[in-house]
Scaffold this motif. Structure first.
Motif, mmCIF file in Angstrom:
data_model
loop_
_atom_site.group_PDB
_atom_site.id
_atom_site.type_symbol
_atom_site.label_atom_id
_atom_site.label_comp_id
_atom_site.label_asym_id
_atom_site.label_seq_id
_atom_site.Cartn_x
_atom_site.Cartn_y
_atom_site.Cartn_z
ATOM 1 N N GLY A 118 0.814 -1.195 0.054
ATOM 2 C CA GLY A 118 -0.112 -0.040 -0.177
ATOM 3 C C GLY A 118 0.845 1.287 -0.011
ATOM 4 N N SER A 136 4.455 3.790 -1.230
ATOM 5 C CA SER A 136 4.765 4.329 -2.301
ATOM 6 C C SER A 136 6.324 4.456 -2.335
ATOM 7 C CB SER A 136 4.260 5.681 -2.582
ATOM 8 O OG SER A 136 2.816 5.496 -2.716
ATOM 9 N N VAL A 150 0.536 -2.752 -13.624
ATOM 10 C CA VAL A 150 1.034 -1.619 -12.977
ATOM 11 C C VAL A 150 0.154 -0.604 -13.453
ATOM 12 C CG1 VAL A 150 3.241 -2.680 -12.745
ATOM 13 C CG2 VAL A 150 2.892 -0.662 -14.445
ATOM 14 N N GLY A 198 -2.485 2.522 -13.607
ATOM 15 C CA GLY A 198 -3.033 2.965 -12.950
ATOM 16 C C GLY A 198 -2.203 3.138 -11.419
ATOM 17 N N ARG A 199 -1.457 2.511 -11.169
ATOM 18 C CA ARG A 199 -0.551 2.326 -9.935
ATOM 19 C C ARG A 199 0.940 3.127 -10.124
ATOM 20 N NH1 ARG A 199 1.038 -2.145 -7.377
ATOM 21 N NH2 ARG A 199 1.262 -3.288 -9.450
ATOM 22 N N PHE A 200 1.608 2.887 -11.187
ATOM 23 C CA PHE A 200 3.015 3.342 -11.608
ATOM 24 C C PHE A 200 2.947 4.514 -12.614
ATOM 25 C CE2 PHE A 200 5.284 -0.774 -10.623
ATOM 26 C CZ PHE A 200 4.826 -0.655 -9.225
ATOM 27 N N MET A 222 5.792 4.927 -8.033
ATOM 28 C CA MET A 222 5.045 3.563 -7.675
ATOM 29 C C MET A 222 4.191 3.859 -6.393
ATOM 30 S SD MET A 222 8.117 0.685 -8.492
ATOM 31 C CE MET A 222 9.056 1.198 -6.670
ATOM 32 N N ASN A 223 3.015 3.787 -6.697
ATOM 33 C CA ASN A 223 1.995 3.841 -5.821
ATOM 34 C C ASN A 223 1.298 2.341 -5.376
ATOM 35 O OD1 ASN A 223 2.690 6.499 -5.406
ATOM 36 N ND2 ASN A 223 1.086 7.282 -7.042
ATOM 37 N N ASN A 224 0.402 2.476 -4.305
ATOM 38 C CA ASN A 224 -0.306 1.210 -4.012
ATOM 39 C C ASN A 224 0.413 0.135 -4.128
ATOM 40 O OD1 ASN A 224 -2.445 -0.306 -3.091
ATOM 41 N ND2 ASN A 224 -3.389 -0.267 -5.141
ATOM 42 N N LEU A 225 1.852 -0.278 -3.645
ATOM 43 C CA LEU A 225 2.458 -1.142 -4.094
ATOM 44 C C LEU A 225 2.205 -2.421 -3.375
ATOM 45 C CD1 LEU A 225 5.826 0.614 -3.686
ATOM 46 C CD2 LEU A 225 5.181 -0.732 -5.459
ATOM 47 N N LYS A 226 2.240 -3.401 -4.257
ATOM 48 C CA LYS A 226 1.940 -4.846 -3.698
ATOM 49 C C LYS A 226 3.326 -5.615 -3.596
ATOM 50 C CE LYS A 226 -2.264 -4.301 -6.384
ATOM 51 N NZ LYS A 226 -2.888 -4.967 -7.673
ATOM 52 N N ASP A 286 5.004 -6.520 -6.500
ATOM 53 C CA ASP A 286 6.044 -5.630 -7.123
ATOM 54 C C ASP A 286 7.643 -5.858 -6.435
ATOM 55 O OD1 ASP A 286 3.290 -3.427 -6.649
ATOM 56 O OD2 ASP A 286 3.961 -4.298 -8.399
#
Length: 117
Positions: free
Chosen positions: A15, A17, A63, A65-67, A82-86, A89
């Motif tokens: 979650g 960044s 990625v 919508g997130r990166f 990089m946002n909302n990392l999982k 990733d």
């Protein structure tokens, strides 16, 4: 000799960044396109994002919508926000540039990103 130096990796919780940087020796406008790739543990290297000379961008479906890939021409630097990392990733992230004059490709040494669950 062209050099690409990545930085900005680290350990982050799911979650969170990170912003990766790829500093390029020489003019960033000497390259047709600059890409971010990654290679996770036990996985093949995969393309994550591309930014072209024109400024247009592409992303892997995983990625989108997130990166966000971007560039600062004055600083000869390309970024990967990089946002909302999982946890998926987690990988070593590499910067790659293709020269306009001869299509030669250059790679950086990579920066480790680890996402904990």
């Amino acid at each position: 000799q062209v050099q690409l130096v990545e930085s900005g990796g680290g350990l982050v919780q799911a979650g969170g960044s990170l912003r990766l940087s790829c500093a390029i020796s020489g003019s960033i406008l000497s390259f047709n396109q600059i890409k971010w790739h990654r290679q996770g543990p036990g996985k093949q290297r995969e393309l994550v994002a591309t930014i072209r000379y024109s400024g247009t961008t592409d992303y892997a479906d995983s990625v989108k919508g997130r990166f966000t890939i971007s560039r600062d021409i004055a600083k000869n630097t390309v970024y990967l926000q990089m946002n909302n990392l999982k946890p998926d990733d987690t990988a070593v992230y590499y910067c790659r540039a293709q020269a306009i004059t001869n299509n030669r490709e250059y790679w950086g040494q990579g920066t480790q990103v680890t996402v904990s669950s």
